[in-house]
Design a protein around this motif. Structure first.
Motif, PDB file in Angstrom:
ATOM      1  N   VAL A   1     -39.408  31.359  27.111  1.00 16.28           N
ATOM      2  CA  VAL A   1     -40.612  32.523  27.480  1.00 16.28           C
ATOM      3  C   VAL A   1     -40.718  32.257  29.060  1.00 16.28           C
ATOM      4  CG1 VAL A   1     -42.616  33.287  27.146  1.00 16.28           C
ATOM      5  CG2 VAL A   1     -41.550  32.901  24.895  1.00 16.28           C
ATOM      6  N   THR A   2     -40.538  33.412  29.540  1.00 13.09           N
ATOM      7  CA  THR A   2     -40.669  33.590  30.922  1.00 13.09           C
ATOM      8  C   THR A   2     -41.990  34.064  31.455  1.00 13.09           C
ATOM      9  OG1 THR A   2     -38.389  33.779  31.758  1.00 13.09           O
ATOM     10  CG2 THR A   2     -40.148  34.108  33.377  1.00 13.09           C
ATOM     11  N   ASP A   3     -42.827  33.075  32.229  1.00 14.06           N
ATOM     12  CA  ASP A   3     -44.187  34.130  32.867  1.00 14.06           C
ATOM     13  C   ASP A   3     -44.010  35.156  34.036  1.00 14.06           C
ATOM     14  OD1 ASP A   3     -46.408  34.971  34.185  1.00 14.06           O
ATOM     15  OD2 ASP A   3     -47.500  32.587  33.266  1.00 14.06           O
TER      16      ASP A   3
ATOM     17  N   PHE B   1     -39.699  32.008   6.458  1.00 18.67           N
ATOM     18  CA  PHE B   1     -40.878  32.567   7.611  1.00 18.67           C
ATOM     19  C   PHE B   1     -39.964  32.195   8.741  1.00 18.67           C
ATOM     20  CE2 PHE B   1     -44.532  32.475   9.937  1.00 18.67           C
ATOM     21  CZ  PHE B   1     -44.813  33.836   9.777  1.00 18.67           C
ATOM     22  N   VAL B   2     -40.331  32.866   9.792  1.00 21.18           N
ATOM     23  CA  VAL B   2     -40.225  32.454  11.165  1.00 21.18           C
ATOM     24  C   VAL B   2     -41.201  32.490  12.248  1.00 21.18           C
ATOM     25  CG1 VAL B   2     -38.549  31.943  13.464  1.00 21.18           C
ATOM     26  CG2 VAL B   2     -37.908  31.794  10.576  1.00 21.18           C
ATOM     27  N   ASP B   3     -42.033  32.020  12.748  1.00 23.80           N
ATOM     28  CA  ASP B   3     -42.748  32.336  14.086  1.00 23.80           C
ATOM     29  C   ASP B   3     -42.408  31.435  15.105  1.00 23.80           C
ATOM     30  OD1 ASP B   3     -45.495  32.957  15.201  1.00 23.80           O
ATOM     31  OD2 ASP B   3     -47.045  31.728  14.308  1.00 23.80           O
ATOM     32  N   VAL B   4     -43.226  31.888  16.285  1.00 21.55           N
ATOM     33  CA  VAL B   4     -43.516  31.224  17.239  1.00 21.55           C
ATOM     34  C   VAL B   4     -44.716  30.996  18.314  1.00 21.55           C
ATOM     35  CG1 VAL B   4     -40.682  31.848  17.869  1.00 21.55           C
ATOM     36  CG2 VAL B   4     -42.838  33.331  18.658  1.00 21.55           C
TER      37      VAL B   4
ATOM     38  N   LEU C   1     -44.802  35.946  23.979  1.00 20.14           N
ATOM     39  CA  LEU C   1     -44.456  35.788  22.250  1.00 20.14           C
ATOM     40  C   LEU C   1     -44.226  36.672  21.774  1.00 20.14           C
ATOM     41  CD1 LEU C   1     -47.470  32.695  21.817  1.00 20.14           C
ATOM     42  CD2 LEU C   1     -44.790  32.634  22.312  1.00 20.14           C
ATOM     43  N   SER C   2     -44.824  38.173  22.109  1.00 26.19           N
ATOM     44  CA  SER C   2     -45.079  38.910  21.122  1.00 26.19           C
ATOM     45  C   SER C   2     -43.530  40.188  21.615  1.00 26.19           C
ATOM     46  CB  SER C   2     -46.243  40.363  21.793  1.00 26.19           C
ATOM     47  OG  SER C   2     -46.061  40.733  22.599  1.00 26.19           O
ATOM     48  N   GLU C   3     -42.653  39.476  22.697  1.00 26.18           N
ATOM     49  CA  GLU C   3     -41.477  40.082  22.728  1.00 26.18           C
ATOM     50  C   GLU C   3     -39.843  39.188  21.386  1.00 26.18           C
ATOM     51  OE1 GLU C   3     -40.160  40.063  26.282  1.00 26.18           O
ATOM     52  OE2 GLU C   3     -41.839  41.845  27.661  1.00 26.18           O
ATOM     53  N   VAL C   4     -40.806  37.934  21.267  1.00 29.60           N
ATOM     54  CA  VAL C   4     -39.441  36.800  20.859  1.00 29.60           C
ATOM     55  C   VAL C   4     -40.249  37.287  19.403  1.00 29.60           C
ATOM     56  CG1 VAL C   4     -39.430  34.305  20.176  1.00 29.60           C
ATOM     57  CG2 VAL C   4     -40.195  35.090  22.108  1.00 29.60           C
ATOM     58  N   ARG C   5     -41.495  37.755  18.819  1.00 27.43           N
ATOM     59  CA  ARG C   5     -41.668  37.611  17.310  1.00 27.43           C
ATOM     60  C   ARG C   5     -40.668  39.076  17.195  1.00 27.43           C
ATOM     61  NH1 ARG C   5     -47.662  35.443  18.553  1.00 27.43           N
ATOM     62  NH2 ARG C   5     -47.283  33.575  17.470  1.00 27.43           N
TER      63      ARG C   5
END
Length: 514
Positions: A148-150, A173-176, A274-278
């Motif tokens: 994840v890039t800032d 289930f998967v979470d990051v 993180l929201s983009e990953v989810r």
């Protein structure tokens, strides 16, 4: 074969009866009859031909049974496997009875069990065990991470991948999260329970630092915050044994599947939050749960709907609020210090050790597992939050008196008393320094009538004697009841340290000094 030869020798060669032969060879007479009958049916007589060795003799007496042409109805073994997982009371014997009721010519119980074990042995190792519906969920972090890039700094962080799987259905289930810390660990559990819409009876983690304070094969010490989460959701935590991967084979397989079907397709994506990953994970995870099994019917999703969802406990009304547990010692001022702020506890607990549950918005304090105080959590350092009920009676009484309240009390006695009380407060550098004098006036009000206290306060104001002692002296000497002419000698404050009266100066002028 030696005993069969002896039976034939004693029967055919010596003519002994079956019971005599049984007693001589120490076998049952029914066995003797069976040997003799089989020999007669096979055409074997005594003495035996030399070419009839033991192997040929056994083949002659015990020919192989021709295969049965009757085909027994085959049970649906996948259904049997699912039914065993559906309810704790379901057993193979119960399922066999139902099978025989539908198929009277079906397998006997022992054959039914053997055939099921043979079918189960062809499944993957993680599918062989029978897990009850809604009973267990396994959780762990995957070894793989997601970058994840800032956007502002360009810094790249490795987001951790949390995986949970229900034992009976393998629904995943998967979470990051950015870290594997306790707040992220508990937050992933909350999202997992909400994803499933219910809570299993047991949660089985690996010996993750955030979950287990002290790993043990027999008595693992679960983190207090993690235990609180389990209590809130009505479940229990049972950590896997250290160095025992077989205890968590389900989640090991789930991690492998997540890596293959969820993370690998995202390897070339660039994420900035993180929201983009989810959001990217969601459709891939749905596809994984819809993916058909290879060695049994259905999918993770269909088994979840059929087995686990009906058996899961309902979610509580309120979402879990994260809180940390700490220990603190109560100071002599009956306050504890937490994150630079001070919170009161009952004064009787001074110098005692207490436990502090530090929530997002609240601070709860416990002593011997009983909550003794609760406060709104303050922000910043150095501030005090004090509950008056925690103070000793003397401290509480002092706090309750304010300048306006004292003046209101004095006004009940009369305007002169109110004016005197106001003067007491105004002539001190700080109003609180006049509190004790006003409290002294209250005591005088209980000892003298209101008319006398009013007169004494008026006299003290007239002579500029602004102290409790002045009023007390006037009352005790009865000067509040004297005429104005009798008061000329008291034109100076009666309690002044250097007041000696007119006689002192007259005597001193005549050369007499007292």
């Amino acid at each position: 074969m030696r005993k069969i030869r002896d039976v034939l020798r004693l029967k055919c060669g010596l003519g002994r009866s079956h019971r005599e032969i049984a007693a001589i060879l120490r076998i049952s007479h029914s066995t003797v009859g069976s040997y003799v009958r089989r020999a007669r049916e096979a055409g074997v007589s005594w003495p035996l031909p030399d070419e009839l060795d033991d192997r040929r003799l056994e083949a002659a007496l015990y020919p192989p049974t021709p295969p049965s042409r009757v085909r027994r109805p085959e049970p649906d073994w996948a259904w049997v496997h699912r039914e065993l997982a559906r309810h704790k009371g379901v057993t193979l014997q119960l399922l066999w009875l139902e099978y025989r009721e539908a198929h009277p010519d079906g397998y006997q119980y022992s054959r039914f069990c053997d055939r099921y074990r043979q079918w189960r042995g062809r499944l993957d190792v993680v599918l062989r065990q029978v897990y009850r519906a809604g009973e267990k969920a396994f959780v762990d972090y995957a070894g793989s991470t997601v970058e994840v890039t800032d956007r502002r700094t360009g810094e790249v962080q490795d987001a951790k991948v949390f995986v949970g799987v229900l034992a009976a259905s393998n629904h995943t289930f998967v979470d990051v999260t950015l870290t594997r810390s306790l707040p992220d660990w508990t937050a992933s559990h909350v999202r997992m329970f909400e994803f499933w819409g219910g809570v299993p009876e047991l949660v089985i983690p690996d010996n993750e630092k955030a979950a287990v304070r002290r790993a043990s094969r027999y008595e693992p010490d679960v983190n207090r915050t993690y235990h609180d989460l389990a209590v809130h959701y009505g479940t229990a935590v049972l950590p896997a044994r250290p160095r025992s991967p077989q205890d968590k084979a389900k989640v090991e397989a789930a991690v492998q599947n997540v890596g293959r079907w969820v993370l690998a397709p995202l390897r070339n994506h660039r994420f900035f939050s993180l929201s983009e990953v989810r959001e990217a994970i969601a459709p891939l995870l749905a596809a994984l749960n819809e993916r058909p099994f290879q060695k049994t019917e259905g999918s993770r999703r269909s088994l979840f709907e059929d087995l686990d969802r009906p058996a899961l406990k309902p979610l509580p009304a309120d979402r879990y609020e994260y809180a940390e547990w700490r220990k603190a010692r109560v100071n002599i001022d009956y306050h504890i210090q937490v994150d630079g702020r001070f919170y009161s506890v009952p004064h009787a607990l001074a110098r005692r050790e207490v436990e502090v549950r530090l929530g997002t918005t609240t601070v709860e304090i416990f002593h011997k597992h009983r909550r003794v105080a609760a406060h709104i959590r303050g922000r910043g350092k150095g501030g005090y939050t004090t509950d008056p009920g925690h103070m000793p009676a003397a401290h509480r009484a002092h706090l309750q008196w304010t300048p306006s309240r004292l003046v209101r009390w004095a006004r009940k006695t009369g305007p002169e008393t109110a004016a005197f009380a106001r003067k007491l407060l105004e002539t001190r550098p700080h109003p609180e320094q006049g509190y004790r004098s006003c409290l002294g006036l209250m005591r005088l009000a209980r000892a003298y009538p209101a008319e006398r206290l009013e007169a004494a306060c008026r006299r003290a104001l007239d002579i500029g004697a602004h102290s409790y002692k002045s009023v007390k002296t006037i009352l005790s000497a009865g000067l509040d009841q004297a005429d104005d002419g009798d008061q000329q000698a008291l034109s100076l404050p009666a309690d002044h340290a250097h007041v000696r009266g007119p006689d002192y100066y007259a005597n001193s002028h005549n050369g007499k000094e007292s």
